[in-house]
Write a protein that holds these residues in place. Sequence first.
Motif, mmCIF file in Angstrom:
data_model
loop_
_atom_site.group_PDB
_atom_site.id
_atom_site.type_symbol
_atom_site.label_atom_id
_atom_site.label_comp_id
_atom_site.label_asym_id
_atom_site.label_seq_id
_atom_site.Cartn_x
_atom_site.Cartn_y
_atom_site.Cartn_z
ATOM 1 N N GLU A 121 -10.159 -6.558 62.533
ATOM 2 C CA GLU A 121 -10.356 -6.012 61.101
ATOM 3 C C GLU A 121 -9.733 -4.934 60.908
ATOM 4 O OE1 GLU A 121 -14.488 -8.689 60.454
ATOM 5 O OE2 GLU A 121 -14.744 -6.483 61.074
ATOM 6 N N LEU A 122 -9.620 -3.962 62.052
ATOM 7 C CA LEU A 122 -8.826 -2.509 61.856
ATOM 8 C C LEU A 122 -7.549 -2.830 61.538
ATOM 9 C CD1 LEU A 122 -10.813 -0.466 64.366
ATOM 10 C CD2 LEU A 122 -10.954 -0.377 61.683
ATOM 11 N N ALA A 123 -6.768 -3.798 61.865
ATOM 12 C CA ALA A 123 -5.612 -4.216 61.872
ATOM 13 C C ALA A 123 -5.230 -4.851 60.360
ATOM 14 C CB ALA A 123 -5.063 -5.449 62.679
ATOM 15 N N PRO A 124 -3.689 -4.673 59.938
ATOM 16 C CA PRO A 124 -3.351 -4.818 58.449
ATOM 17 C C PRO A 124 -3.382 -6.573 58.273
ATOM 18 C CG PRO A 124 -1.379 -4.282 59.542
ATOM 19 C CD PRO A 124 -2.637 -4.084 60.822
ATOM 20 N N LEU A 125 -4.504 -7.125 58.396
ATOM 21 C CA LEU A 125 -4.589 -8.344 58.150
ATOM 22 C C LEU A 125 -4.348 -8.974 56.713
ATOM 23 C CD1 LEU A 125 -8.227 -9.122 59.695
ATOM 24 C CD2 LEU A 125 -6.002 -9.915 60.580
ATOM 25 N N THR A 126 -4.392 -7.947 55.706
ATOM 26 C CA THR A 126 -4.130 -8.375 54.221
ATOM 27 C C THR A 126 -2.354 -7.714 53.976
ATOM 28 O OG1 THR A 126 -5.350 -6.215 53.493
ATOM 29 C CG2 THR A 126 -6.338 -8.250 53.641
ATOM 30 N N SER A 127 -1.967 -7.544 54.829
ATOM 31 C CA SER A 127 -0.488 -7.140 54.532
ATOM 32 C C SER A 127 0.316 -8.053 53.758
ATOM 33 C CB SER A 127 0.220 -6.762 55.910
ATOM 34 O OG SER A 127 1.650 -6.650 55.846
#
Length: 306
Positions: A243-249
């Motif tokens: 969830e800290l990664a750019p999942l919504t990029s």
Amino acid sequence: MPEERRSKGPARGAGRPAARGASSAGRGRSAEGGRGGQPSRGGQGGRGASGSRSSQGGGPSRQRDWKRPAEKQGPRSDEQSRYDGPPIPEEITGKELDRGIAAHLKGLPEKLAARVARHLAAAGMLIDEDPEAAYQHALAARSRASRLAVVREAAGEAAYAAGHYAEALAELRAAKRMNGATDYLPIMADCHRALGQPEQAIKLAKSPSVVNFAPEAKAEMTIVEAGARRDMGQLDAALRTLELAPLTSKSRASWVVRLRYAYADTLEAAGRESDALAWFHRTHAIDSDEITDAAARADALERRQA
């Protein structure tokens, strides 16, 4: 092996050697015999031992080149077989290599450099379709030029692709000692996972250099770290990591696809099927190359919930 682990080998595709090669002819020896400290190989005969003969009555010794006939040669040892490597198709010249990789070979004698280049090129061409053969080519290159970081890197990446995780870890550690590069850390961390050492994988994921990674490499490390958390039964920690990664990029790059897929897969493992379904759909929406089975996973969840 955990299903979210990379299935197509090294993340550093651009730095991967390309081409194929290794025939039993030309084992890195020049016509004069001396080649920069390279060991002589059994089966090529030597000059001196039985090849040195003194003339009558203790005159000056004369050397002659000879080679034991093939039918009288003993079986090749494992080390000699690795040195020989698989046969190299004639069309592989070594010029297929990326210029940056080829530049690292310029310090070698010309014939030796050409041979190593052909092996590296072969490894790169085969690493996806026949990773074991690629690994054997990389080992042949390493046998000839083990002091070059680019060769150890190629051996490590090929070993990783072939599933030889302990060997991959050793080779990439050697390359890292030689050139100080940190690009290998995601693969090294994944090797630790495969070897049942998730704590070591997490330790590498926390390396300070990861902060400065390019997005793709950072995503790879995130996926490996989350997988290591799952290996340890820490599903909530795995979800937080992702969830800290750019999942919504908004990018449709493969690394975003892989991040979303890992998140959906972890949500399902945590029993959050509705959320997992949504993220499998979001993965499929940007997975134009179908590098995941997100659509099939979403369909299976929908049937289960019906």
